[in-house]
Design an enzyme around this catalytic site. Structure first.
Site, PDB file in Angstrom:
ATOM      1  N   LYS A  37       0.861  -1.240   0.001  1.00 51.73           N
ATOM      2  CA  LYS A  37      -0.099  -0.007   0.118  1.00 51.73           C
ATOM      3  C   LYS A  37       0.934   1.156  -0.038  1.00 51.73           C
ATOM      4  O   LYS A  37       2.040   1.388   0.450  1.00 51.73           O
ATOM      5  CB  LYS A  37      -0.888   0.204   1.267  1.00 51.73           C
ATOM      6  CG  LYS A  37      -0.273   0.155   2.744  1.00 51.73           C
ATOM      7  CD  LYS A  37       0.031   1.683   2.981  1.00 51.73           C
ATOM      8  CE  LYS A  37       0.863   1.760   4.254  1.00 51.73           C
ATOM      9  NZ  LYS A  37       1.332   3.100   4.471  1.00 51.73           N
ATOM     10  N   ASP A  49      -3.034  -0.997   9.327  1.00 53.03           N
ATOM     11  CA  ASP A  49      -3.017  -1.228   7.817  1.00 53.03           C
ATOM     12  C   ASP A  49      -3.394  -2.491   7.219  1.00 53.03           C
ATOM     13  O   ASP A  49      -3.690  -2.750   6.095  1.00 53.03           O
ATOM     14  CB  ASP A  49      -1.693  -1.143   7.238  1.00 53.03           C
ATOM     15  CG  ASP A  49      -1.146   0.426   7.457  1.00 53.03           C
ATOM     16  OD1 ASP A  49      -1.767   1.425   7.540  1.00 53.03           O
ATOM     17  OD2 ASP A  49       0.246   0.582   7.468  1.00 53.03           O
TER      18      ASP A  49
END
Length: 319
Positions: A16, A144
């Protein structure tokens, strides 16, 4: 107690990046409120899980990715994910987890979180469990990890774990400069606090201009609205990153910024051809840096291989 429905499951999960990372002042619980926009990009780690006599995790990496910082004991996030899922469903049969890492370690790209998300999905399929409650378990593991399950482009609120997909009508091309020597995320947040000591830190928000740029599909528009509140702290701890960002801008990037807590630096290209040109210009130009390229958005954790108990092998499209 659920019985295994498969003998091996293979799941791939993406890195990401943060297109925007807004950070508020530290709360009483020690966390910072975040308002971030995630994008999953085409750098992947692949996780393989198989039934085993005892819990275990092994790791290898693609050339140029150092894994000496990856713990292989109880603190490994993928192993914690498997054990948490087993505990919640009363499963006492261990698994062995193999991590094949294509995401740089400690680079602000959520490689460990990708491993954990992939492991949750892999173990759910291995044990024949529902997958609709994985997001809650993912949030317990780290901020996350839920996004690792979802992928695409999404906003993240709270500590980053409250995920909502965003409309993104573009395909965005990135050049990344990564470094073997990572930056500690807690250290970067501590530096953020030190830099803002005595100052009022506003509550973070998702910029409307960023949401509009994503909806437009224009990478040029996107380049004008990227941001990272942790960048100043990362540059304070590692001033040489400022030279890296300057090199990217001088090479023709639409925009450049530190990814998350760093030290990876991201550069946005106009299109695929420009990405190739930009990567060529940066290759060998920054000491100690490795140049990677990727596009986004891409899907989150995905089953890419599954071998059932009877030996039947599928390509991962599991009902």
């Amino acid at each position: 107690m659920p019985e295994p429905r498969a003998r091996e499951v293979v799941v791939r999960a993406p890195a990401k990046i943060n297109l925007h990372l807004g950070v508020g002042g530290v709360r009483e619980d020690g966390f910072h409120p975040l308002a971030t926009v995630y994008q999953a990009i085409a750098l992947f780690s692949t996780v393989t899980v198989v039934p085993a006599d005892q819990w275990a995790v092994t790791c290898r990496a693609e050339p140029g990715i150092a894994v000496d910082q990856v713990p292989l004991g109880p603190t490994n996030l993928a192993l914690r994910a498997a054990r948490l899922l087993a505990e919640r469903h009363g499963i006492e049969k261990p698994v062995a987890i193999h991590l094949d890492k294509g995401i740089p370690v400690a680079g602000g790209l959520a490689g460990g979180s990708a491993d954990a998300a992939a492991t949750l999905l892999a173990c759910a399929h291995l044990w024949g469990l529902p997958t609709d409650d994985l997001a809650g378990l993912a949030a317990e593991l780290g901020s996350d990890v839920p996004f690792g399950l979802v992928g695409g482009t999404a906003s993240g609120l709270g500590r980053g774990e409250v995920i909502a997909p965003l409309v993104d009508n573009g395909e965005h091309h990135w050049v990344l400069l990564t470094f073997e020597d990572g930056l500690s995320t807690p250290a970067v947040y501590a530096e953020f606090d030190a830099l803002h000591d005595g100052l009022e830190v506003p509550e973070p928000v998702i910029p409307d201009a960023l949401v509009s740029a994503l909806a437009s599909g224009s990478s040029t528009a996107l380049g004008g609205v990227l941001g990272n509140d942790l960048q100043e702290a990362a540059l304070s701890l590692r001033p040489a990153l400022d030279d890296v960002l300057r090199a990217g801008r001088e090479a023709g990037a639409l925009a450049g910024l530190v990814s998350g807590s760093g030290p990876t630096c991201l550069f946005l290209a106009r299109d695929m051809a420009h990405r190739v040109e930009l990567a060529d210009r940066l290759a060998g130009g920054v000491a100690g840096a490795k140049v990677l390229t990727a596009h986004g958005p891409v899907p989150g954790a995905t089953v890419v291989g599954l071998t059932l108990l009877d030996g039947t092998t599928t390509d991962g499209r599991v009902e």
